[in-house]
Design a protein around this motif. Structure first.
Motif, mmCIF file in Angstrom:
data_model
loop_
_atom_site.group_PDB
_atom_site.id
_atom_site.type_symbol
_atom_site.label_atom_id
_atom_site.label_comp_id
_atom_site.label_asym_id
_atom_site.label_seq_id
_atom_site.Cartn_x
_atom_site.Cartn_y
_atom_site.Cartn_z
ATOM 1 N N TYR A 20 8.582 -74.966 82.495
ATOM 2 C CA TYR A 20 8.929 -74.371 83.773
ATOM 3 C C TYR A 20 10.002 -75.178 84.488
ATOM 4 O O TYR A 20 9.994 -76.410 84.461
ATOM 5 C CB TYR A 20 7.688 -74.290 84.661
ATOM 6 C CG TYR A 20 6.585 -73.447 84.066
ATOM 7 C CD1 TYR A 20 6.534 -72.081 84.297
ATOM 8 C CD2 TYR A 20 5.610 -74.029 83.252
ATOM 9 C CE1 TYR A 20 5.521 -71.300 83.743
ATOM 10 C CE2 TYR A 20 4.598 -73.253 82.690
ATOM 11 C CZ TYR A 20 4.564 -71.892 82.943
ATOM 12 O OH TYR A 20 3.563 -71.129 82.378
ATOM 13 N N PRO A 21 10.945 -74.497 85.159
ATOM 14 C CA PRO A 21 11.966 -75.219 85.928
ATOM 15 C C PRO A 21 11.392 -75.922 87.153
ATOM 16 O O PRO A 21 11.935 -76.920 87.622
ATOM 17 C CB PRO A 21 12.954 -74.115 86.323
ATOM 18 C CG PRO A 21 12.170 -72.841 86.259
ATOM 19 C CD PRO A 21 11.166 -73.037 85.165
ATOM 20 N N ASP A 22 10.300 -75.382 87.689
ATOM 21 C CA ASP A 22 9.616 -75.987 88.832
ATOM 22 C C ASP A 22 8.211 -76.362 88.377
ATOM 23 O O ASP A 22 7.447 -75.500 87.941
ATOM 24 C CB ASP A 22 9.560 -74.984 89.984
ATOM 25 C CG ASP A 22 8.987 -75.583 91.255
ATOM 26 O OD1 ASP A 22 8.325 -76.635 91.161
ATOM 27 O OD2 ASP A 22 9.186 -75.001 92.339
ATOM 28 N N SER A 23 7.872 -77.615 88.463
ATOM 29 C CA SER A 23 6.608 -78.079 87.884
ATOM 30 C C SER A 23 5.394 -77.369 88.466
ATOM 31 O O SER A 23 4.417 -77.105 87.753
ATOM 32 C CB SER A 23 6.461 -79.594 88.083
ATOM 33 O OG SER A 23 6.396 -79.917 89.472
ATOM 34 N N ARG A 24 5.431 -77.011 89.757
ATOM 35 C CA ARG A 24 4.244 -76.394 90.357
ATOM 36 C C ARG A 24 3.962 -75.021 89.756
ATOM 37 O O ARG A 24 2.858 -74.501 89.873
ATOM 38 C CB ARG A 24 4.382 -76.327 91.869
ATOM 39 C CG ARG A 24 5.419 -75.363 92.391
ATOM 40 C CD ARG A 24 5.525 -75.438 93.910
ATOM 41 N NE ARG A 24 4.276 -75.042 94.528
ATOM 42 C CZ ARG A 24 3.782 -75.606 95.640
ATOM 43 N NH1 ARG A 24 4.419 -76.610 96.216
ATOM 44 N NH2 ARG A 24 2.650 -75.177 96.157
#
Length: 290
Positions: A41-45
């Protein structure tokens, strides 16, 4: 006269202590898996949902320790993780059985026998909704919809389909699960335990021989519309005489093959309206007061 909190039955108690951490070896193993998930994922969350499946695969439900782990590796607060874990029913908040048996009790399945199946299994297993048998094998729950209305009533075990069930077949199904006998879904991959299912849902491959090839797709009843749209099948339509006796002996009935220009249902046939009737043209609606 005032009363104390203890007299009112209110226990203030001590604040809940932080969740314990996983043992070092378990945490190291989960961190390796978590890094692989987060890298997708580009955003860890955005990795929170599969990470919750990952920790669920460890203990069979999402514990406070599991939520603390997710918060740590994603740099979130435990409140943020808890908000997600409690929102989705696919994450269990208490110990569950090896096999999650979900009975669809939504409208179509219910009227086709889903309610009867659920009531039968409750009595047969001696558990209520969301409860687990004493041997830890089966957790019973009702599900709003299994997205398989063509095969109602449907039961799912660890998200695998068991179609066209009856109270008798459902009882046999749970008995086989508790006895450790091999159970084959109606369609889809071979059955595995809930923990194994959770790991697959976390995004890790199902490494059981032949499992991926056996996963298949939608059943024949679900594909009829698609086949019609592709022109691969033409259904015969039975036309009932309007002047026949509906309560008497069957009359001669013509089997009609619809032409490509015919509509198979009145729902999609064009209807005469004021806008399409030259004798009664519809003009623009008049403004109020004109």
């Amino acid at each position: 006269m005032t009363t104390s909190s203890s007299e009112r039955g209110v226990s203030l108690g001590m604040p809940e202590l932080p969740a314990p951490a996983y043992p070092d070896d378990v945490r190291a193993r989960l961190e390796t898996d978590a890094r692989e998930i987060i890298a997708r994922y580009p955003d860890s969350r955005s990795a929170l949902l599969p990470l919750l499946h990952l920790v669920q695969s460890e203990e069979g439900h999402v514990t406070r320790t599991g939520m603390r782990f997710c918060a740590d590796v994603l740099d979130l607060t435990t409140a943020e993780v808890t908000a997600v874990a409690t929102f989705y029913s696919m994450y269990r908040r208490r110990p569950s059985g090896d096999y999650q048996v979900g009975v669809c009790t939504n409208t179509l399945c219910a009227v086709m026998g889903g309610d009867a199946i659920f009531e039968t299994l409750q009595e047969h297993l001696g558990v209520g909704n969301g409860e687990t048998t004493d041997d830890g094998k089966v957790t019973l729950e009702h599900i709003e919809c299994n997205a398989a209305c063509d095969f109602a009533p449907v039961v799912m075990v660890n998200w695998e389909f068991f179609d066209n069930q009856t109270p008798a077949t459902a009882k046999r199904l749970v008995d086989d699960l508790r006895a450790g006998r091999t159970v084959e879904p109606t369609r889809g991959a071979p059955l595995c335990t809930f923990k194994e299912t959770a790991r697959i849902l976390a995004g890790f491959p199902d490494e059981r021989p032949g499992a991926v090839e056996a996963s298949g797709g939608a059943g024949p009843a679900s594909l009829v519309g698609l086949r019609l749209a592709r022109g691969e099948a033409t259904p015969a339509r039975v036309v009932h005489p309007r002047d026949g006796d509906p309560h008497g002996e069957p009359q001669d009935r013509a089997v009609h093959e619809p032409s490509p220009t015919e509509h198979l249902s009145s729902h999609d046939a064009p209807q005469d309206t004021s806008a399409s009737d030259p004798a009664h043209p519809a003009g623009p609606a008049a403004e109020e007061g004109e």
